[in-house]
Design a protein around this motif. Structure first.
Motif, PDB file in Angstrom:
ATOM      1  N   LEU A  32       0.826  -1.218   0.000  1.00 25.57           N
ATOM      2  CA  LEU A  32       0.000   0.000   0.000  1.00 25.57           C
ATOM      3  C   LEU A  32       0.857   1.263   0.000  1.00 25.57           C
ATOM      4  CD1 LEU A  32      -2.795  -1.030   2.521  1.00 25.57           C
ATOM      5  CD2 LEU A  32      -3.070  -0.628   0.077  1.00 25.57           C
ATOM      6  N   ASN A  41      -2.541  -2.014   8.731  1.00 21.79           N
ATOM      7  CA  ASN A  41      -3.282  -1.601   7.543  1.00 21.79           C
ATOM      8  C   ASN A  41      -3.762  -2.840   6.796  1.00 21.79           C
ATOM      9  OD1 ASN A  41      -2.461   0.982   8.212  1.00 21.79           O
ATOM     10  ND2 ASN A  41      -0.733   0.940   6.799  1.00 21.79           N
ATOM     11  N   ALA A  43      -5.455  -4.898   3.472  1.00 17.22           N
ATOM     12  CA  ALA A  43      -5.298  -4.852   2.016  1.00 17.22           C
ATOM     13  C   ALA A  43      -6.438  -4.063   1.365  1.00 17.22           C
ATOM     14  CB  ALA A  43      -5.311  -6.279   1.478  1.00 17.22           C
ATOM     15  N   TYR A  44      -6.165  -3.620   0.101  1.00 14.99           N
ATOM     16  CA  TYR A  44      -7.237  -3.007  -0.689  1.00 14.99           C
ATOM     17  C   TYR A  44      -8.090  -4.115  -1.274  1.00 14.99           C
ATOM     18  CZ  TYR A  44      -9.762  -0.462  -4.304  1.00 14.99           C
ATOM     19  OH  TYR A  44     -10.757   0.070  -5.088  1.00 14.99           O
ATOM     20  N   MET A  45      -9.300  -4.247  -0.752  1.00 12.08           N
ATOM     21  CA  MET A  45     -10.343  -5.107  -1.323  1.00 12.08           C
ATOM     22  C   MET A  45     -11.568  -4.209  -1.362  1.00 12.08           C
ATOM     23  SD  MET A  45      -9.845  -8.658   0.696  1.00 12.08           S
ATOM     24  CE  MET A  45     -11.074  -9.507  -0.258  1.00 12.08           C
ATOM     25  N   VAL A  46     -12.490  -4.482  -2.259  1.00 11.00           N
ATOM     26  CA  VAL A  46     -13.479  -3.449  -2.537  1.00 11.00           C
ATOM     27  C   VAL A  46     -14.876  -3.874  -2.100  1.00 11.00           C
ATOM     28  CG1 VAL A  46     -14.072  -1.736  -4.261  1.00 11.00           C
ATOM     29  CG2 VAL A  46     -12.032  -3.108  -4.565  1.00 11.00           C
ATOM     30  N   CYS A  47     -15.606  -2.916  -1.538  1.00 12.06           N
ATOM     31  CA  CYS A  47     -16.970  -3.171  -1.078  1.00 12.06           C
ATOM     32  C   CYS A  47     -17.901  -3.414  -2.262  1.00 12.06           C
ATOM     33  CB  CYS A  47     -17.470  -1.960  -0.289  1.00 12.06           C
ATOM     34  SG  CYS A  47     -17.478  -0.474  -1.292  1.00 12.06           S
ATOM     35  N   ASP A  69     -15.141   8.246   3.894  1.00 10.85           N
ATOM     36  CA  ASP A  69     -14.695   6.851   3.865  1.00 10.85           C
ATOM     37  C   ASP A  69     -13.244   6.810   4.347  1.00 10.85           C
ATOM     38  OD1 ASP A  69     -13.995   4.239   3.346  1.00 10.85           O
ATOM     39  OD2 ASP A  69     -14.486   4.290   1.204  1.00 10.85           O
ATOM     40  N   GLY A  71     -10.086   5.010   4.499  1.00 15.38           N
ATOM     41  CA  GLY A  71      -9.527   3.905   3.716  1.00 15.38           C
ATOM     42  C   GLY A  71     -10.377   3.742   2.467  1.00 15.38           C
ATOM     43  N   ASP A  93      -7.048   7.813   2.013  1.00 15.44           N
ATOM     44  CA  ASP A  93      -6.383   6.511   1.941  1.00 15.44           C
ATOM     45  C   ASP A  93      -4.880   6.732   2.063  1.00 15.44           C
ATOM     46  OD1 ASP A  93      -7.514   3.563   0.936  1.00 15.44           O
ATOM     47  OD2 ASP A  93      -5.332   3.837   0.741  1.00 15.44           O
ATOM     48  N   ILE A  94      -4.239   5.751   2.649  1.00 19.75           N
ATOM     49  CA  ILE A  94      -2.796   5.806   2.840  1.00 19.75           C
ATOM     50  C   ILE A  94      -2.044   5.574   1.523  1.00 19.75           C
ATOM     51  CG2 ILE A  94      -2.443   3.338   3.355  1.00 19.75           C
ATOM     52  CD1 ILE A  94      -0.771   4.263   5.777  1.00 19.75           C
ATOM     53  N   ASP A 133      -2.753   9.045   6.055  1.00 17.81           N
ATOM     54  CA  ASP A 133      -2.898   7.991   7.043  1.00 17.81           C
ATOM     55  C   ASP A 133      -3.977   8.462   8.019  1.00 17.81           C
ATOM     56  OD1 ASP A 133      -2.564   6.359   9.330  1.00 17.81           O
ATOM     57  OD2 ASP A 133      -0.491   5.966   8.762  1.00 17.81           O
ATOM     58  N   VAL A 134      -4.899   7.601   8.390  1.00 22.28           N
ATOM     59  CA  VAL A 134      -5.962   8.050   9.316  1.00 22.28           C
ATOM     60  C   VAL A 134      -5.379   8.594  10.610  1.00 22.28           C
ATOM     61  CG1 VAL A 134      -7.940   6.691   8.563  1.00 22.28           C
ATOM     62  CG2 VAL A 134      -6.320   5.698  10.171  1.00 22.28           C
ATOM     63  N   TYR A 149     -14.820  -0.035   5.546  1.00 27.45           N
ATOM     64  CA  TYR A 149     -14.949  -1.410   5.073  1.00 27.45           C
ATOM     65  C   TYR A 149     -13.676  -2.137   5.526  1.00 27.45           C
ATOM     66  CZ  TYR A 149     -15.320  -5.390   1.853  1.00 27.45           C
ATOM     67  OH  TYR A 149     -15.376  -6.657   1.307  1.00 27.45           O
ATOM     68  N   PRO A 151     -10.918  -1.506   7.213  1.00 26.01           N
ATOM     69  CA  PRO A 151      -9.660  -0.972   6.668  1.00 26.01           C
ATOM     70  C   PRO A 151      -8.426  -1.230   7.528  1.00 26.01           C
ATOM     71  CG  PRO A 151     -10.956   0.797   7.646  1.00 26.01           C
ATOM     72  CD  PRO A 151     -11.750  -0.466   7.833  1.00 26.01           C
TER      73      PRO A 151
HETATM   74  C1  LIG Z   1     -10.703  -3.103   2.521  1.00 23.77           C
HETATM   75  S1  LIG Z   1     -10.132  -1.655   1.643  1.00 23.77           S
HETATM   76  C2  LIG Z   1     -11.620  -0.697   1.549  1.00 23.77           C
HETATM   77  C3  LIG Z   1     -11.689   0.197   0.322  1.00 23.77           C
HETATM   78  C4  LIG Z   1     -12.941   1.068   0.207  1.00 23.77           C
HETATM   79  N1  LIG Z   1     -13.337   1.661   1.456  1.00 23.77           N
HETATM   80  C5  LIG Z   1     -14.111   0.262  -0.295  1.00 23.77           C
HETATM   81  O1  LIG Z   1     -15.010   0.003   0.493  1.00 23.77           O
HETATM   82  O2  LIG Z   1     -14.133  -0.103  -1.465  1.00 23.77           O
HETATM   83  C6  LIG Z   1      -9.214  -0.880   2.968  1.00 23.77           C
HETATM   84  C7  LIG Z   1      -8.482   0.381   2.543  1.00 23.77           C
HETATM   85  O3  LIG Z   1      -7.960   1.004   3.721  1.00 23.77           O
HETATM   86  C8  LIG Z   1      -6.741   1.632   3.406  1.00 23.77           C
HETATM   87  N2  LIG Z   1      -5.968   1.822   4.638  1.00 23.77           N
HETATM   88  C9  LIG Z   1      -5.420   0.855   5.411  1.00 23.77           C
HETATM   89  N3  LIG Z   1      -4.784   1.416   6.447  1.00 23.77           N
HETATM   90  C10 LIG Z   1      -4.947   2.766   6.340  1.00 23.77           C
HETATM   91  C11 LIG Z   1      -4.525   3.878   7.124  1.00 23.77           C
HETATM   92  N4  LIG Z   1      -3.785   3.708   8.222  1.00 23.77           N
HETATM   93  N5  LIG Z   1      -4.875   5.113   6.734  1.00 23.77           N
HETATM   94  C12 LIG Z   1      -5.614   5.299   5.592  1.00 23.77           C
HETATM   95  N6  LIG Z   1      -6.032   4.275   4.808  1.00 23.77           N
HETATM   96  C13 LIG Z   1      -5.708   3.026   5.182  1.00 23.77           C
HETATM   97  C14 LIG Z   1      -6.088   0.666   2.411  1.00 23.77           C
HETATM   98  O4  LIG Z   1      -5.118   1.322   1.607  1.00 23.77           O
HETATM   99  C15 LIG Z   1      -7.292   0.156   1.618  1.00 23.77           C
HETATM  100  O5  LIG Z   1      -7.473   0.902   0.436  1.00 23.77           O
END
Ligand SMILES: C[S@@+](CC[C@H](N)C(=O)[O-])C[C@H]1O[C@@H](n2cnc3c(N)ncnc32)[C@H](O)[C@@H]1O
Length: 251
Positions: A32, A41, A43-47, A69, A71, A93-94, A133-134, A149, A151
């Motif tokens: 990421l 953190n 993985a990127y998986m999509v809702c 949203d 992440g 998103d990070i 980063d959150v 979702y 994240p």
């Molecule tokens: C499971 S995906 C969800 C993507 C999107 N919300 C959706 O529903 O399609 C989780 C996302 O959280 C992001 N993420 C993980 N850790 C993070 C952090 N510390 N700060 C910001 N984003 C983060 C990842 O890069 C990833 O894109």
């Protein structure tokens, strides 16, 4: 990686075929970012759009709220949120690369998702994503719908909740809904007296979304801030969340 391949995340999702957007894919957590490694953190998986839609339809009010949203990846949930009359539709998103796909700016990424949406639906609230980063995010003021979702893990979630509580305490935030899909660390929210459950439901994927994600349904739990709480929570809102691997199920 194996989960991404076998869950159908790499296949072009119907929403992308219909809109011409690019939200499909899978990015493992260790890819990421280059510079901010963090083992929490996810993985990127999509809702699935149908799940986000049903979760947002369960809220008693949308007008006057900012959708955020945490992440947001390439912005699929942001795209769905633009169907609703939010005051603002934001994500962070990070991953710089994922946000570039979500966003559009004058110089790059002419086909980015926000640009496609703004052209197709000029009357909808514009979506916008930022790289953050959150842990470093400053929350918008006013009324918020925080969307997640699955994240990240427990301690990042606790940081997010502390930030929200601080905002509520100093009156920068008026009221919050937390809409948490696949709520793997639901316990962290339940443990905080400043938030209370609004609903807890399991939603089936729409028929045309089957085989485009890791399961066929998602649990979604919604909380609201006790401050300025809206009456009318669902009778089943306190259903227990059970975790198997990286998936949450409701009793
Ligand atoms: C499971 S995906 C969800 C993507 C999107 N919300 C959706 O529903 O399609 C989780 C996302 O959280 C992001 N993420 C993980 N850790 C993070 C952090 N510390 N700060 C910001 N984003 C983060 C990842 O890069 C990833 O894109």
């Amino acid at each position: 990686m194996i989960k991404g391949v076998y869950s159908g995340c790499y296949r072009q999702h119907p929403i992308d075929r219909i809109l011409g957007t690019d939200t499909s894919g899978f990015v493992d957590s260790d890819r990421l970012t280059n510079d901010q490694p963090c083992d929490e953190n996810n993985a990127y998986m999509v809702c699935q759009p149908s799940i986000v839609r049903r979760a947002l339809e369960s809220l008693p009010v949308i007008e006057g709220y900012t959708f955020l949203d945490l992440g947001c990846g390439k912005g699929r949930a942001l795209i769905v949120a633009t169907e609703f009359p939010f005051s603002a539709v934001l994500g962070c998103d990070i991953s710089r690369g994922l946000v570039a796909s979500a966003n559009a700016n004058a110089n790059a990424n002419a086909n980015a998702n926000a640009r496609i949406l703004a052209t197709r639906f000029p009357d909808r609230t514009k979506m916008r994503a930022l790289v953050s980063d959150v842990r470093e995010l400053i929350f918008p003021t006013g009324k918020l719908v925080i969307f997640l979702y699955n994240p990240f893990g427990q301690s990042l979630m606790s940081d997010v909740l502390s930030g929200l509580l601080n905002g509520l305490e100093v009156d920068a935030i008026e009221h919050v809904f937390i809409v948490y899909c696949n709520p793997v660390v639901a316990d962290a929210v339940d443990a905080i007296p400043g938030f209370r459950r609004w609903s807890a439901d399991t939603y089936e994927y729409a028929p045309n979304e089957l085989n485009f994600g890791p399961t066929a349904s998602d649990a979604v739990v919604v909380w609201q801030s006790v401050k300025n709480a809206i009456p009318g929570e669902s009778a089943a809102c306190r259903r227990q969340v059970n975790i198997e691997g990286s998936t949450a199920y409701l009793d």
